[in-house]
Design a protein around this motif. Structure first.
Motif, mmCIF file in Angstrom:
data_model
loop_
_atom_site.group_PDB
_atom_site.id
_atom_site.type_symbol
_atom_site.label_atom_id
_atom_site.label_comp_id
_atom_site.label_asym_id
_atom_site.label_seq_id
_atom_site.Cartn_x
_atom_site.Cartn_y
_atom_site.Cartn_z
ATOM 1 N N UNK A 1 34.290 32.709 37.285
ATOM 2 C CA UNK A 1 32.796 32.164 37.042
ATOM 3 C C UNK A 1 32.080 33.464 37.783
ATOM 4 N N UNK A 2 32.463 33.893 38.889
ATOM 5 C CA UNK A 2 31.775 35.066 39.557
ATOM 6 C C UNK A 2 31.870 36.445 38.545
ATOM 7 N N UNK B 1 29.012 35.489 46.582
ATOM 8 C CA UNK B 1 30.231 35.166 46.213
ATOM 9 C C UNK B 1 31.357 36.416 46.462
ATOM 10 N N UNK B 2 30.874 37.605 46.589
ATOM 11 C CA UNK B 2 31.812 38.603 46.960
ATOM 12 C C UNK B 2 32.432 38.538 48.223
ATOM 13 N N UNK C 1 39.128 29.930 44.683
ATOM 14 C CA UNK C 1 40.061 29.593 43.356
ATOM 15 C C UNK C 1 39.981 30.598 42.377
ATOM 16 N N UNK C 2 41.143 30.540 41.447
ATOM 17 C CA UNK C 2 41.007 31.453 40.239
ATOM 18 C C UNK C 2 39.986 31.185 39.483
ATOM 19 N N UNK C 3 39.467 29.909 39.214
ATOM 20 C CA UNK C 3 38.186 29.259 38.352
ATOM 21 C C UNK C 3 36.969 30.128 38.993
#
Length: 145
Positions: free
Chosen positions: A133-134, A119-120, A127-129
């Motif tokens: 979550x990450x 994810x990084x 997106x912001x969501x």
């Protein structure tokens, strides 16, 4: 001078003093070191696994220790005595993230740390969501440690 206790982690072809440079693929040395790292992470109390002794045979099932079965089949290929037949670190990653290999593949997919690293790499494009979550997953992982 190298500390004698560290010699057990050397790539087997370097233990022969007449060999200065490895004539095999460059990734073979990295793969062997990665295999030793994986073994030591899962089996920290085993000081000298039998596959590190001459004639440097591949790991046997009796030496698996705590290495998970899905990882074992790929792990064995990292320590192949023949450098040209050794699995490369990139190939291990490909197997670890594969979704179509059944129970012997995709062993990284459920790992929280792997999800965070993956994810990084895309953090700026999320997106912001997805970012939230990450960050929640990172917070959960930090509590598990």
């Amino acid at each position: 001078m190298v500390c004698p206790e560290r010699v057990r982690f050397f790539y087997p072809r370097f233990l022969n003093r007449s060999i200065i440079f490895c004539s095999g693929p460059n990734a073979a040395i990295d793969a062997y070191a990665l295999g030793l790292l994986i073994f030591n992470l899962f089996n920290p109390t085993v000081l000298h696994p039998p596959f590190l002794n001459p004639p440097y045979n591949p790991p046997q099932p009796s030496t698996r220790g705590a290495i998970p079965p899905p990882v074992w089949s790929s792990f064995k290929k990292l320590l192949n005595p023949n450098p040209k037949g050794r699995l490369t670190p990139k190939a291990l990653l490909d197997v670890g993230v594969a979704e179509s290999l059944g129970e012997n593949g995709g062993f990284f997919k459920g790992n929280k740390l792997f999800k965070i690293c993956e994810g990084l790499g895309n953090f700026g494009l999320m997106a912001d969501g997805e970012r939230a979550a990450l960050l929640r997953l990172r917070h959960l992982l930090s509590r598990d440690v």
